[in-house]
Write an enzyme that holds these catalytic residues in place. Structure first.
Site, short mmCIF file in Angstrom:
data_model
loop_
_atom_site.label_atom_id
_atom_site.label_comp_id
_atom_site.label_asym_id
_atom_site.label_seq_id
_atom_site.Cartn_x
_atom_site.Cartn_y
_atom_site.Cartn_z
N ARG A 78 0.83 -1.20 0.00
CA ARG A 78 0.00 0.00 0.00
C ARG A 78 0.87 1.25 0.00
O ARG A 78 0.55 2.25 -0.63
CB ARG A 78 -0.93 0.00 1.23
CG ARG A 78 -1.71 1.30 1.38
CD ARG A 78 -2.81 1.22 2.43
NE ARG A 78 -2.49 0.44 3.59
CZ ARG A 78 -1.72 0.85 4.61
NH1 ARG A 78 -1.16 2.04 4.58
NH2 ARG A 78 -1.51 0.06 5.65
N TYR A 130 -17.11 16.90 -14.87
CA TYR A 130 -17.51 15.50 -14.89
C TYR A 130 -18.51 15.27 -13.76
O TYR A 130 -18.34 15.74 -12.64
CB TYR A 130 -16.27 14.62 -14.73
CG TYR A 130 -16.56 13.20 -14.33
CD1 TYR A 130 -17.41 12.39 -15.08
CD2 TYR A 130 -15.97 12.65 -13.19
CE1 TYR A 130 -17.68 11.09 -14.69
CE2 TYR A 130 -16.23 11.35 -12.81
CZ TYR A 130 -17.08 10.58 -13.56
OH TYR A 130 -17.35 9.29 -13.17
N ASP A 204 -7.87 19.14 -14.12
CA ASP A 204 -8.16 17.79 -14.59
C ASP A 204 -7.89 17.78 -16.10
O ASP A 204 -8.60 18.40 -16.88
CB ASP A 204 -9.61 17.45 -14.30
CG ASP A 204 -9.98 16.02 -14.70
OD1 ASP A 204 -9.30 15.45 -15.57
OD2 ASP A 204 -10.95 15.48 -14.15
N LYS A 229 -9.17 6.67 -18.97
CA LYS A 229 -9.56 7.17 -20.28
C LYS A 229 -8.39 7.05 -21.27
O LYS A 229 -7.87 5.97 -21.50
CB LYS A 229 -10.07 8.60 -20.16
CG LYS A 229 -11.09 8.79 -19.02
CD LYS A 229 -12.30 7.89 -19.12
CE LYS A 229 -13.43 8.26 -18.18
NZ LYS A 229 -13.14 8.18 -16.74
#
Length: 420
Positions: A78, A130, A204, A229
């Protein structure tokens, strides 16, 4: 499976646009050395005993230490993972940034960034975002006591008036989703830092990738991505990233990345790392295909308006020329009709798939009002113009004549319905 191609028998309406190859003059030149960095940075075979040219997938959750607290840089997966490190190093280089962090999703990256804030802090966010980001700010940040104002970032006077003494974060997309507004990132970043030195400007950059736009070079503090994406580009990974130059920001976010546990799997990191090797050639094809399709749509009698920053008709076209190397495959248009017409149009498509998301090799189409942006309150959708006849496309890598032929068939179906 049925053959969705035109087999060379596309109609004359399609033929008319095939020789355009995109009206791409005037945009910024492609960054030099981009493909070389995408292929080599962070991939050095010498870091592995096997000297593997392709970085291996490290699935171990824990790592042996020489002595207590003496290790090779990895303790627990992690906190850090060799495969993830390869990807984060490569991602940072593509944005000409110093530090890269990856997360379990694009929204995971957003969550980690707003976790830097506390009750009473203020976020200025774009009014056209978004849907998932909008939902996160409205339904998570606001109930936590973080103030959020949604504004039009193309209005610099409004931006200046919106900055408060407690403003800590400015979050914007450029282009925006789904209305494709282009914000002047340099002017916004300069203004924010002039008004308040501790404001963190986040851009973004999912729609354009670092191949077409690099917000850090324009003054932003953090560039965020849904790697799901274009960066991955194969519609088979969910992941996000944040890139920055400021070491203090990096250390804060790295701590939060580890503390919140919003980390990606090693296999997904391997997949995205692989996909970056073809990012430049994929983006070139996406931007050329999309401008051809956009010009076809702009000339069509059944289209009310096309929202594509590469078109001269776009209100911020000049800003796009100034700060980008072109536009990707995602853009929107208004169909002349209502909800039933939009539904028929989308259901008739065969090469375009009716589905959410974007940026894959395949072409997608969707209706934001009831799909990706359904979580935005109806009155705000109406105010912004996210109506039931606004269709968003993600133009893929197929042959453009097949895409145009597919759209033509869908228009014909709608026209037939409207005549009844």
């Amino acid at each position: 499976m049925a053959d969705k191609s035109t087999n060379g028998h596309h109609n004359s309406a399609a033929e008319k646009y095939l020789d355009l190859n995109g009206d791409l003059d005037g945009f910024q030149q492609a960054p030099k050395g981009f493909a070389t960095k995408a292929i080599h940075v962070g991939q050095e075979p010498e870091q592995w005993k096997s000297m593997a040219v392709v970085p291996p997938i490290s699935l171990s959750t824990t790592f042996k230490q020489y002595a207590p607290a003496q290790h090779t840089g990895f303790e627990y997966a992690r906190s850090g993972n060799p495969t993830r490190k390869c990807l984060e190093t490569c991602l940072a280089s593509l944005d000409n940034g110093k530090y890269g962090l990856t997360f379990a999703s694009g929204l995971g990256a957003t969550t980690c960034i707003i976790t830097m804030l506390k009750t009473g802090d203020h976020i200025i966010a774009g009014d056209d975002l978004y849907g998932g980001t909008n939902r996160l700010f409205r339904n998570l940040a606001l109930p936590m006591g973080i103030e959020v104002d949604f504004i039009d970032y193309t209005n610099l006077e409004l931006v200046e008036k919106s900055v408060k003494s407690n403003t800590k974060l400015m979050w914007l997309e450029s282009p925006t989703n789904p209305l494709m507004k282009v914000c002047d990132i340099k002017k916004l970043s300069d203004l924010a830092h002039k008004l308040k030195s501790d404001i963190v400007v986040v851009v973004d950059n999912t729609f354009l990738t670092p191949y077409l736009q690099r917000p850090l070079e324009l003054g932003a503090d953090i560039v965020s991505y849904s790697l799901t994406k274009y960066m991955n580009g194969h519609s088979d990974v969910i992941m996000g990233a944040a890139i920055m130059n400021n070491e203090e920001l990096y250390e804060r976010l790295k701590f939060l990345q580890n503390s919140t546990g919003i980390v990606p799997s090693p296999f997904d990191c391997y997949q995205v790392n692989r996909s970056l090797k073809t990012l430049d050639i994929r983006m070139e094809k996406h931007k050329k295909n999309s401008i051809i399709v956009a010009k076809f749509l702009e000339s069509h009698a059944m289209v009310e308006k096309v929202l594509h920053p590469g078109l001269k008709s776009h209100p911020q076209h000049e800003t796009a020329l100034k700060q980008t190397g072109g536009h990707s495959g995602v853009f929107s248009f208004y169909l002349k009709g209502g909800y039933e017409d939009s539904c028929l149009f989308l259901k008739t498509l065969e090469v375009f798939t009716l589905a959410e998301s974007l940026g894959g090799f395949e072409s997608l189409a969707e209706l934001p009002s009831v799909m990706t942006h359904a979580s935005i309150p109806a009155e705000i959708r109406a105010e912004l113009g996210i109506t039931d006849n606004l269709i968003r496309l993600s133009v893929g890598l197929e042959d453009p004549e097949d895409l145009i032929f597919d759209l033509e068939k869908a228009f014909a179906a709608v026209a037939k319905q409207q005549k009844k």
